[in-house]
Design a protein around this motif. Sequence first.
Motif, PDB file in Angstrom:
ATOM      1  N   HIS A 247       0.887  -1.272  -0.097  1.00 46.86           N
ATOM      2  CA  HIS A 247      -0.033  -0.099  -0.095  1.00 46.86           C
ATOM      3  C   HIS A 247       0.899   1.246  -0.053  1.00 46.86           C
ATOM      4  CE1 HIS A 247      -3.839   2.471   0.477  1.00 46.86           C
ATOM      5  NE2 HIS A 247      -3.029   2.961   1.548  1.00 46.86           N
ATOM      6  N   ILE A 248       0.512   2.257  -0.690  1.00 49.51           N
ATOM      7  CA  ILE A 248       1.078   3.489  -0.881  1.00 49.51           C
ATOM      8  C   ILE A 248       0.426   4.514  -0.526  1.00 49.51           C
ATOM      9  CG2 ILE A 248       2.503   4.972  -2.525  1.00 49.51           C
ATOM     10  CD1 ILE A 248       2.749   2.624  -4.446  1.00 49.51           C
ATOM     11  N   SER A 249       1.227   5.361   0.326  1.00 44.95           N
ATOM     12  CA  SER A 249       0.532   6.860   0.628  1.00 44.95           C
ATOM     13  C   SER A 249       0.848   7.626  -0.310  1.00 44.95           C
ATOM     14  CB  SER A 249       1.022   7.155   2.125  1.00 44.95           C
ATOM     15  OG  SER A 249       0.692   6.203   3.050  1.00 44.95           O
ATOM     16  N   GLN A 250       0.224   8.623  -0.891  1.00 44.01           N
ATOM     17  CA  GLN A 250       0.372   9.543  -1.848  1.00 44.01           C
ATOM     18  C   GLN A 250       0.178  10.873  -1.430  1.00 44.01           C
ATOM     19  OE1 GLN A 250      -2.685   8.083  -4.490  1.00 44.01           O
ATOM     20  NE2 GLN A 250      -1.177   7.583  -5.829  1.00 44.01           N
ATOM     21  N   ILE A 251       1.102  11.833  -1.843  1.00 38.82           N
ATOM     22  CA  ILE A 251       0.881  13.198  -1.504  1.00 38.82           C
ATOM     23  C   ILE A 251       0.473  13.817  -2.856  1.00 38.82           C
ATOM     24  CG2 ILE A 251       2.277  13.423   0.440  1.00 38.82           C
ATOM     25  CD1 ILE A 251       4.228  15.029  -1.712  1.00 38.82           C
ATOM     26  N   LEU A 252       0.501  13.172  -4.375  1.00 40.56           N
ATOM     27  CA  LEU A 252      -0.223  13.677  -5.295  1.00 40.56           C
ATOM     28  C   LEU A 252      -0.580  12.437  -6.018  1.00 40.56           C
ATOM     29  CD1 LEU A 252       2.647  15.793  -6.868  1.00 40.56           C
ATOM     30  CD2 LEU A 252       0.732  16.583  -5.905  1.00 40.56           C
ATOM     31  N   TRP A 253      -1.877  12.538  -6.697  1.00 41.98           N
ATOM     32  CA  TRP A 253      -2.523  11.345  -6.836  1.00 41.98           C
ATOM     33  C   TRP A 253      -2.088  10.744  -8.176  1.00 41.98           C
ATOM     34  CZ3 TRP A 253      -5.223   9.432 -11.011  1.00 41.98           C
ATOM     35  CH2 TRP A 253      -6.036   8.304 -11.064  1.00 41.98           C
ATOM     36  N   TYR A 254      -1.923   9.327  -8.121  1.00 46.90           N
ATOM     37  CA  TYR A 254      -1.440   8.585  -9.394  1.00 46.90           C
ATOM     38  C   TYR A 254      -2.375   7.065  -9.165  1.00 46.90           C
ATOM     39  CZ  TYR A 254       2.362   6.650  -6.671  1.00 46.90           C
ATOM     40  OH  TYR A 254       3.051   6.223  -5.798  1.00 46.90           O
ATOM     41  N   PRO A 255      -2.865   6.452 -10.494  1.00 44.48           N
ATOM     42  CA  PRO A 255      -3.371   5.331 -10.523  1.00 44.48           C
ATOM     43  C   PRO A 255      -2.466   4.332  -9.837  1.00 44.48           C
ATOM     44  CG  PRO A 255      -2.757   5.773 -12.526  1.00 44.48           C
ATOM     45  CD  PRO A 255      -2.730   6.943 -11.762  1.00 44.48           C
ATOM     46  N   SER A 256      -3.194   3.039  -9.448  1.00 44.40           N
ATOM     47  CA  SER A 256      -2.250   2.050  -8.671  1.00 44.40           C
ATOM     48  C   SER A 256      -1.393   1.620  -9.987  1.00 44.40           C
ATOM     49  CB  SER A 256      -3.295   0.902  -8.306  1.00 44.40           C
ATOM     50  OG  SER A 256      -2.510  -0.281  -8.241  1.00 44.40           O
ATOM     51  N   PRO A 257      -0.252   1.509  -9.513  1.00 36.02           N
ATOM     52  CA  PRO A 257       0.725   0.971 -10.772  1.00 36.02           C
ATOM     53  C   PRO A 257       1.050  -0.300 -10.861  1.00 36.02           C
ATOM     54  CG  PRO A 257       1.884   1.485  -8.615  1.00 36.02           C
ATOM     55  CD  PRO A 257       0.383   1.898  -8.377  1.00 36.02           C
ATOM     56  N   LYS A 258      -0.037  -1.650  -9.950  1.00 35.73           N
ATOM     57  CA  LYS A 258       0.279  -2.537 -10.009  1.00 35.73           C
ATOM     58  C   LYS A 258      -1.019  -3.162  -9.421  1.00 35.73           C
ATOM     59  CE  LYS A 258       3.795  -6.212  -9.289  1.00 35.73           C
ATOM     60  NZ  LYS A 258       5.164  -6.364  -8.876  1.00 35.73           N
ATOM     61  N   GLU A 259      -1.571  -4.426 -10.041  1.00 31.47           N
ATOM     62  CA  GLU A 259      -2.799  -5.015  -9.435  1.00 31.47           C
ATOM     63  C   GLU A 259      -2.945  -5.111  -8.155  1.00 31.47           C
ATOM     64  OE1 GLU A 259      -5.683  -8.805 -10.574  1.00 31.47           O
ATOM     65  OE2 GLU A 259      -3.862  -8.161 -11.725  1.00 31.47           O
ATOM     66  N   ASN A 260      -1.774  -5.861  -7.641  1.00 29.20           N
ATOM     67  CA  ASN A 260      -1.764  -5.994  -6.138  1.00 29.20           C
ATOM     68  C   ASN A 260      -1.149  -4.964  -5.174  1.00 29.20           C
ATOM     69  OD1 ASN A 260       0.952  -6.093  -6.582  1.00 29.20           O
ATOM     70  ND2 ASN A 260       1.063  -8.124  -5.722  1.00 29.20           N
ATOM     71  N   VAL A 261      -1.196  -3.717  -5.498  1.00 28.41           N
ATOM     72  CA  VAL A 261      -0.749  -2.393  -4.898  1.00 28.41           C
ATOM     73  C   VAL A 261      -1.893  -1.573  -4.906  1.00 28.41           C
ATOM     74  CG1 VAL A 261       0.794  -0.334  -5.058  1.00 28.41           C
ATOM     75  CG2 VAL A 261       1.618  -2.734  -5.732  1.00 28.41           C
ATOM     76  N   THR A 262      -2.422  -1.052  -3.678  1.00 24.93           N
ATOM     77  CA  THR A 262      -3.413   0.109  -3.509  1.00 24.93           C
ATOM     78  C   THR A 262      -2.662   1.118  -3.170  1.00 24.93           C
ATOM     79  OG1 THR A 262      -3.391  -0.561  -1.222  1.00 24.93           O
ATOM     80  CG2 THR A 262      -5.024  -1.681  -2.589  1.00 24.93           C
ATOM     81  N   VAL A 263      -3.536   2.514  -3.270  1.00 22.61           N
ATOM     82  CA  VAL A 263      -2.814   3.644  -3.093  1.00 22.61           C
ATOM     83  C   VAL A 263      -3.855   4.576  -2.351  1.00 22.61           C
ATOM     84  CG1 VAL A 263      -1.541   3.753  -5.274  1.00 22.61           C
ATOM     85  CG2 VAL A 263      -3.934   4.500  -5.484  1.00 22.61           C
ATOM     86  N   HIS A 264      -3.449   5.639  -1.621  1.00 20.63           N
ATOM     87  CA  HIS A 264      -4.482   6.314  -0.725  1.00 20.63           C
ATOM     88  C   HIS A 264      -3.742   7.909  -0.988  1.00 20.63           C
ATOM     89  CE1 HIS A 264      -7.475   7.241   2.477  1.00 20.63           C
ATOM     90  NE2 HIS A 264      -6.603   8.216   2.507  1.00 20.63           N
ATOM     91  N   PHE A 265      -4.471   8.660  -1.437  1.00 15.15           N
ATOM     92  CA  PHE A 265      -4.105   9.866  -1.765  1.00 15.15           C
ATOM     93  C   PHE A 265      -4.565  11.247  -0.566  1.00 15.15           C
ATOM     94  CE2 PHE A 265      -5.658  14.390  -3.364  1.00 15.15           C
ATOM     95  CZ  PHE A 265      -4.566  14.926  -3.369  1.00 15.15           C
ATOM     96  N   THR A 266      -3.688  11.788   0.166  1.00 15.50           N
ATOM     97  CA  THR A 266      -4.012  12.861   1.085  1.00 15.50           C
ATOM     98  C   THR A 266      -3.564  13.980   0.784  1.00 15.50           C
ATOM     99  OG1 THR A 266      -2.081  12.751   2.371  1.00 15.50           O
ATOM    100  CG2 THR A 266      -3.792  10.940   3.063  1.00 15.50           C
ATOM    101  N   LEU A 267      -4.440  15.072   1.227  1.00 14.83           N
ATOM    102  CA  LEU A 267      -4.135  16.408   0.821  1.00 14.83           C
ATOM    103  C   LEU A 267      -4.326  17.284   2.371  1.00 14.83           C
ATOM    104  CD1 LEU A 267      -3.762  18.546  -1.286  1.00 14.83           C
ATOM    105  CD2 LEU A 267      -6.388  18.685  -1.504  1.00 14.83           C
ATOM    106  N   ALA A 268      -3.229  18.018   2.659  1.00 15.61           N
ATOM    107  CA  ALA A 268      -2.976  18.698   3.932  1.00 15.61           C
ATOM    108  C   ALA A 268      -3.979  19.758   4.057  1.00 15.61           C
ATOM    109  CB  ALA A 268      -1.623  19.259   4.078  1.00 15.61           C
ATOM    110  N   TYR A 269      -4.587  20.309   3.037  1.00 16.35           N
ATOM    111  CA  TYR A 269      -5.501  21.378   3.007  1.00 16.35           C
ATOM    112  C   TYR A 269      -6.787  20.890   3.728  1.00 16.35           C
ATOM    113  CZ  TYR A 269      -3.091  24.244  -0.344  1.00 16.35           C
ATOM    114  OH  TYR A 269      -2.037  25.238  -0.924  1.00 16.35           O
ATOM    115  N   GLU A 270      -7.123  19.350   3.704  1.00  9.46           N
ATOM    116  CA  GLU A 270      -8.297  18.948   4.109  1.00  9.46           C
ATOM    117  C   GLU A 270      -8.385  18.862   5.674  1.00  9.46           C
ATOM    118  OE1 GLU A 270      -8.621  14.772   2.803  1.00  9.46           O
ATOM    119  OE2 GLU A 270      -8.656  15.685   0.772  1.00  9.46           O
ATOM    120  N   ILE A 271      -7.017  19.032   6.258  1.00  9.62           N
ATOM    121  CA  ILE A 271      -6.735  19.388   7.879  1.00  9.62           C
ATOM    122  C   ILE A 271      -7.387  20.434   8.323  1.00  9.62           C
ATOM    123  CG2 ILE A 271      -5.267  19.220   9.564  1.00  9.62           C
ATOM    124  CD1 ILE A 271      -5.770  16.376   8.317  1.00  9.62           C
ATOM    125  N   GLY A 272      -7.537  21.489   7.431  1.00  5.81           N
ATOM    126  CA  GLY A 272      -8.200  22.817   7.700  1.00  5.81           C
ATOM    127  C   GLY A 272      -9.542  22.680   8.406  1.00  5.81           C
TER     128      GLY A 272
END
Length: 352
Positions: A247-272
């Motif tokens: 599993h990959i934590s992302q600071i900029l979004w991109y699609p999963s690079p591989k079938e068995n790899v999941t990704v999660h995009f976070t954005l600091a502005y949401e903490i506001g």
Amino acid sequence: MAPLRQKAIVIKEDKTVVLKEVDVPKVGPGQILVRVIAAAQNPTDWKTLKTLDKPGGLLGVDYAGVVEEVGPDVPEGLRHVGEHVCGTVHGGIGPTGAFSEYLVGSAKWGVIPTPAGWSFEDAAQIGVAGFTAIQTLWEAQKGLPTPLAPTTTPIPILVYGGSSAVGFYTIQFAKLSGLRVLVTASPRNFDLLKEYGADELFDYKDPEVSQKIKAATGGKLKHAVDTISEAGSGDIIAAAFGEDGGHISQILWYPSPKENVTVHFTLAYEIGGEDFEHPIHFKATAEHQEYCEKVGKLLADILALGKVKPMPKLILPNGLASVEEGLGYMMSGKVSAQKITYRIADTPGVSA
């Protein structure tokens, strides 16, 4: 009492900036007015400047300063006049920003007390980097231990881009949590990053970096934080995972690079804890705002342990008058393992 006018960095129609005199923003319900002592620069500052089609906003997100006024509807005891605070605001989109003498921001979300022993210049860098590190480790990744309850099992985690500001804090938080911290960076920063908690370091330009990380972890790597999130970083990380993926934590979004790899995009502005339209459309719910409070408390509690160090600073000499230079320096790709920082009192015409 705050003055009526102040100096601040304002976005121009041609997507450049100017230091000019503007109104001091008015504190509203649930807000605090902060006299900014120091501000720190982030990539989101120049990206906002170049992508926002609305001139006139005050730029800058990360700050440290002193509470000058507490607005109505702020819970009693939460904030007080004279308190030293640091955090992040959504600069560039309106009449408040960190590159200014004064700003208004939420009294609850995106702000914490300045850590004991930290200067304003050090504390100014905590906002985006500190909150994002929290998001990447404990929002985007599930079930990892925290520094408040560290594990005795050294679970491996990869921090891709350790020389970034987010990288510095992610490395430290992960190490304090008992994790085995593997880091990619430029070799010139290896010794420095070891001082901040990196267990093993790998040259991100090495064409065999994925294979070397995979070998070092025996194919057991399942967690990664991608603080770069571009230039093929996801593919490099995916290749370092074992057969079960990860599993990959992302600071900029991109699609999963591989079938068995999941990704999660976070954005600091949401903490506001508030709605916004740039850089994405986001609607804050009551549930999300409760989460934002928990994130702020976790960050404050980790820093209160007294074991986290600020990253190296590059303090530009003329305060806000140096922001245009600092943005250009960052856009040219020259920033590595240092946080561009501005002392507001160094600005010509601004009194300490």
